[in-house]
Design a protein around this motif. Structure first.
Motif: not given
Length: 419
Positions: A288-292
């Motif tokens: 989730a952090e990487a996608f954001a």
């Protein structure tokens, strides 16, 4: 299961009695389509066997209600407290979590006999005002284990080459979600449980926090969004990932959300064609952090999410696990993120907030104080409930929490940005 009419005349007590019985029935209904082997298998350390969930929730009632409030009650089996205690140090020794799948005995039938025995004994306590708070906690606890049973059996079935289905249905198509952002001016926000009714201790005390102006996405990130992330090399670009996350990707050889295979994904209905418009699910905090970062946005804090949700109630049509009348699974929709205009339901939404105690938090005395407080380290807060969450747990102050790498739950994300 006992079907006697509630003894108390007040609406509140009738609601408590009805919810106790309905919750106990729902857990048992989920066991009916499972074989003895299905109910015993443990597919990974994070998951527990379906039989264990049914037994542990029964242990809770026997240990925290019947033992202390029913003097004539005798343990159904003196070995069961060791087998089915989860993590309560105050309750003594217990089997290691990773070994729960080795408990082939008692059989599922014996566990069901124990459940019926405990339910019958609990009838005498359901009208006791001194037990009301603990009964509320026990109902909420069992509902959490209903969600865990659903996600744990999904993981177990996904490991079977036959791809067995728990529901003989196909998933419906998700509607296209509305783009756009919900702006918030920031300022001082009051956070935490503030209404009457049940809440877990980790939802309080209510307190104030300062927010900077921000915006929260109106929609959840979808499977189509995630496919674009993959196609753009998102899983191969080290610049998008935290250091621990990059090492995790390398160790696990991960390149997509859990349960993805080609253009399919595994569901409670077996392998299904993946709907591009449905919210992406079964991702980790790392992902989730990487996608954001890739999207030029960020994850919201739990306080930002709650500030937007404050004053909203989860609508009755928000995706949740709610079988048809009578709590029979026949006719019930399997857990499925479908995408709605609501903040609640579909998937648990990652925040960038660490799971920590609120100011002035104090755990409850005794063994029940171990329920939440001792886990407040090294995990991330998720908000919003999921399609596998029993209705009633969708409230702004609710705090779920998982470790950075965990993704077997229905976890997704909603983006945020500074304004």
């Amino acid at each position: 299961m006992p079907q006697a009419e509630p003894r108390l005349a007040t609406d509140a007590s009738q609601s408590l009695v009805g919810r106790f019985r309905a919750t106990r029935r729902l857990m048992q209904d989920l066991l009916e389509p499972l074989s003895e082997a299905d109910a015993t298998i443990q597919s990974m350390d994070d998951a527990s066997p379906a039989k264990w969930h049914a037994a542990h929730t029964t242990w809770f009632w026997e240990t925290f209600l019947l033992r202390d409030h029913a003097p004539e009650y005798a343990l159904f089996d003196e070995q069961f407290p060791f087998l089915f205690n989860s993590y309560y140090e105050a309750e003594g020794e217990r089997i290691a979590r990773r070994n729960r799948g080795l408990v082939t005995r008692p059989t599922l039938e014996q566990v069901l006999d124990w459940r019926q025995h405990v339910d019958a004994a609990m009838e005498a306590l359901l009208g006791n005002p001194a037990c009301a708070d603990l009964i509320e906690l026990g109902i909420a606890h069992e509902q959490q284990h209903i969600e865990l049973l659903l996600t744990d059996i999904k993981h177990a079935f996904s490991k079977n080459p036959l791809g067995p289905a728990m529901w003989d249905k196909t998933h419906k198509q998700a509607p296209a979600q509305q783009d756009g952002w919900i702006s918030h001016p920031g300022g001082i926000a009051r956070i935490g449980h503030q209404a009457e009714g049940f809440a877990f201790d980790n939802e309080g005390p209510a307190h104030r926090t300062l927010l900077q102006p921000f915006a929260l996405s109106r929609r959840l990130v979808t499977n189509a969004d995630w496919a674009e992330f993959i196609a753009d090399g998102g899983y191969r670009d080290h610049r998008l990932w935290l250091s621990d996350a990059w090492a995790w990707l390398d160790r696990r050889d991960i390149g997509s959300p859990l349960y993805w295979r080609g253009d399919e994904h595994f569901t409670h209905c077996g392998w299904q064609v993946r709907d591009p418009d449905a919210p992406v699910s079964h991702i980790s905090f790392y992902e989730a952090e990487a996608f954001a970062t890739w999207a030029g946005a960020r994850l919201p804090t739990e306080f930002e999410w709650e500030a937007v949700a404050r004053g909203q109630d989860a609508p009755q049509d928000a995706p949740s696990f709610e079988p048809a009348a009578g709590n029979q699974l026949d006719g019930a929709a399997p857990p499925q993120p479908v995408g709605t205009a609501e903040l609640f339901g579909d998937v648990w939404q990652f925040t960038r907030s660490t799971y920590s105690p609120y100011p002035r938090f104090q755990p409850e005395p005794g063994a029940v104080g171990e329920y939440n407080g001792k886990f407040m380290a090294g995990q991330w807060v998720l908000k919003g409930a999921s399609c596998a969450t029993v209705r009633g747990h969708s409230r702004p102050s609710y705090r779920n929490f998982f470790y950075s790498q965990q993704r077997w739950q229905f976890t997704g994300l909603r983006l945020a940005k500074d304004i």
